[in-house]
Design an enzyme around this catalytic site. Structure first.
Site, short mmCIF file in Angstrom:
data_model
loop_
_atom_site.label_atom_id
_atom_site.label_comp_id
_atom_site.label_asym_id
_atom_site.label_seq_id
_atom_site.Cartn_x
_atom_site.Cartn_y
_atom_site.Cartn_z
N CYS A 116 27.48 42.59 40.79
CA CYS A 116 26.12 42.03 40.66
C CYS A 116 25.62 41.35 41.94
CB CYS A 116 26.06 41.06 39.49
SG CYS A 116 26.16 41.90 37.90
N HIS A 256 19.76 36.11 40.29
CA HIS A 256 20.30 37.27 39.58
C HIS A 256 20.08 37.08 38.08
CE1 HIS A 256 22.77 40.46 38.20
NE2 HIS A 256 23.72 39.68 37.74
N ASN A 286 20.32 42.70 32.30
CA ASN A 286 21.01 42.62 33.59
C ASN A 286 21.13 44.02 34.18
OD1 ASN A 286 22.76 42.36 35.74
ND2 ASN A 286 24.30 41.15 34.64
C1 COA Z 1 28.36 37.28 26.99
C2 COA Z 1 27.74 35.97 26.59
C3 COA Z 1 26.25 36.14 26.35
C4 COA Z 1 28.37 35.48 25.28
O1 COA Z 1 27.84 34.23 24.93
P1 COA Z 1 28.78 33.04 24.46
O2 COA Z 1 27.90 31.93 24.09
O3 COA Z 1 29.77 32.80 25.56
O4 COA Z 1 29.44 33.64 23.20
P2 COA Z 1 30.99 33.82 22.88
O5 COA Z 1 31.54 34.92 23.72
O6 COA Z 1 31.64 32.48 22.95
O7 COA Z 1 30.89 34.27 21.41
C5 COA Z 1 30.48 33.38 20.38
C6 COA Z 1 30.56 34.12 19.06
O8 COA Z 1 29.54 35.13 19.02
C7 COA Z 1 30.10 36.38 18.75
N1 COA Z 1 29.36 37.42 19.45
C8 COA Z 1 29.63 37.99 20.65
N2 COA Z 1 28.71 38.89 20.94
C9 COA Z 1 27.83 38.90 19.93
C10 COA Z 1 26.65 39.62 19.66
N3 COA Z 1 26.16 40.53 20.52
N4 COA Z 1 25.97 39.36 18.53
C11 COA Z 1 26.43 38.45 17.66
N5 COA Z 1 27.55 37.73 17.85
C12 COA Z 1 28.24 37.95 18.96
C13 COA Z 1 31.53 36.29 19.22
O9 COA Z 1 32.35 37.23 18.59
C14 COA Z 1 31.87 34.86 18.87
O10 COA Z 1 32.20 34.79 17.52
P3 COA Z 1 33.41 33.88 17.03
O11 COA Z 1 33.03 32.47 17.40
O12 COA Z 1 33.43 34.12 15.56
O13 COA Z 1 34.62 34.36 17.76
C15 COA Z 1 27.97 34.89 27.67
O14 COA Z 1 29.32 34.51 27.68
C16 COA Z 1 27.56 35.32 29.02
O15 COA Z 1 26.39 35.52 29.30
N6 COA Z 1 28.53 35.42 29.95
C17 COA Z 1 28.25 35.77 31.31
C18 COA Z 1 27.87 37.19 31.38
C19 COA Z 1 27.48 37.60 32.74
O16 COA Z 1 26.79 36.89 33.39
N7 COA Z 1 27.94 38.77 33.13
C20 COA Z 1 27.59 39.42 34.31
C21 COA Z 1 28.04 38.69 35.47
S1 COA Z 1 27.04 39.14 36.74
#
Ligand code: COA
Length: 331
Positions: A116, A256, A286
């Site tokens: 990214c 970004h 993204n």
């Molecule tokens: C991916 C992302 C949105 C997830 O958000 P989060 O708040 O961290 O969520 P978590 O991974 O802790 O998941 C929380 C819960 O939601 C659930 N969940 C995950 N994806 C889900 C979805 N699409 N819809 C519904 N629930 C979802 C998980 O299973 C978890 O459930 P649990 O508590 O029962 O285990 C976030 O971590 C993120 O944006 N990370 C960075 C991503 C990024 O920037 N990537 C590119 C880098 S350039």
């Protein structure tokens, strides 16, 4: 006369027509619009559906848009740099094909891959070539067909990414506008958290790797989030400080588009108000290497000559950094 700098003199962009909304994703995986919106800020993303078309298809469209708008003669372009994490082919630079297709017949070209952060790092490469005096016209394209490496049964990744491309032209500027400063970093420990496991030299493609879905993006979202928030905010604050910029001096943050919460945290740390933060994650998700140029494409008309722009990115590797650039023209 100030020292010769490298400035952006034109912008182009392209996103595919097909819209993949949160509502449609609800029918594909166990998710919902409310979860996606509150956790990421994304409402919809674009997907390149045309068969047998890769990243170059979008890169060419973005470059052609730039050429049409600016009137630049492609034969005068010295260098075409394609920032991408999803090249058309593992070997044979996508940039070479793009350069030929747009008529950049006198250019050399190559691809740059830093996940990214590819476009941000590409800005460093492009501006260095110009500041050195070696080349006069550098076309930097950020393009990614993320849908080609996403598992649409994995709700933790398929909600985030989209396809798109953006292009900018860098040229010499003798008013001191353009690239001012940069701070770029990497940390190889990060690759365990965000990667595609197979298809490279460690684990070449096999029946097994396909069966195990190891050719798709794997992400430990929580860890990536943590690193992204602190690192993007740190470098943006650092670049302001060492250039003596107050929050009033910053006209635009160009971050970004990975997650709205990461963008908000970066803006808060810099003290920059929301109306100075470029944002289109709600429409495109993204798009990896395309997020920064697509922001410029969407906001170009609001930019004024002399505006102070702070770019910031974070990506797989880990790779991250910030660039301070002065905008060089009024649209
Ligand atoms: C991916 C992302 C949105 C997830 O958000 P989060 O708040 O961290 O969520 P978590 O991974 O802790 O998941 C929380 C819960 O939601 C659930 N969940 C995950 N994806 C889900 C979805 N699409 N819809 C519904 N629930 C979802 C998980 O299973 C978890 O459930 P649990 O508590 O029962 O285990 C976030 O971590 C993120 O944006 N990370 C960075 C991503 C990024 O920037 N990537 C590119 C880098 S350039």
């Amino acid at each position: 006369m100030k020292k010769q700098t490298a400035a952006i003199t034109a912008v182009g962009g392209y996103v595919p027509d097909f819209v993949l909304s949160n509502k449609v994703l609800e029918t594909m995986v166990d998710t919902n619009d409310e979860w996606i919106t509150t956790r990421t800020g994304i409402k919809e993303r674009r997907i390149l559906k045309e068969e047998n078309k890769g990243t170059s298809y979008m890169a060419i469209k973005a470059a052609e848009d730039l050429i049409k708008k600016s009137g630049v003669d492609p034969a005068e372009i010295d260098f075409v740099l394609v920032a991408t994490a999803t090249p058309d082919l593992p070997v044979a630079a996508t940039a070479a094909y793009v350069a030929s297709e747009i008529g950049a017949v006198n250019a050399f070209s190559y691809d740059l891959q830093a996940a990214c952060s590819s476009f941000l790092y590409g800005m460093s490469t492009a501006t260095s070539y110009i500041e050195s005096g070696r080349y006069k016209k550098v076309l930097l394209i950020g393009a990614d067909k993320m849908s080609s490496i996403i598992d649409y049964t994995d709700r933790t990744t398929c909600i985030i990414f989209g396809d798109g491309a953006g292009a900018v032209l860098f040229e010499p500027n003798d008013e001191g506008l353009g690239h001012q400063d940069e701070y770029l970093r990497t940390d190889g420990c990060g690759r365990q958290f965000l990667k595609i496991e197979a298809g490279g030299s460690i684990l070449p493609a096999s029946e097994e790797t396909v069966k195990n879905k190891q050719h798709y993006v794997y992400q430990d979202g929580k860890s990536v989030f943590k690193f992204a928030v602190s690192n993007m905010a740190d470098v943006s604050a650092l670049i302001m400080e060492r250039n003596g910029l107050t929050k009033e001096d910053v006209n635009w943050l160009v971050p970004h588009q990975a997650n709205k919460r990461i963008i908000d945290a970066t803006a808060n740390r810099m003290g920059v108000d929301a109306d100075k933060v470029m944002m289109n994650i709600q429409r495109y998700g993204n798009t990896t290497s395309a997020t920064l140029p697509l922001l410029l494409y969407d906001y170009e008309k609001q930019l004024k000559k002399g505006d102070n722009l702070i770019f910031a990115a974070f990506g797989g590797g880990f790779t991250w950094g910030s660039i301070y650039l002065k905008w060089a023209y009024n649209s």
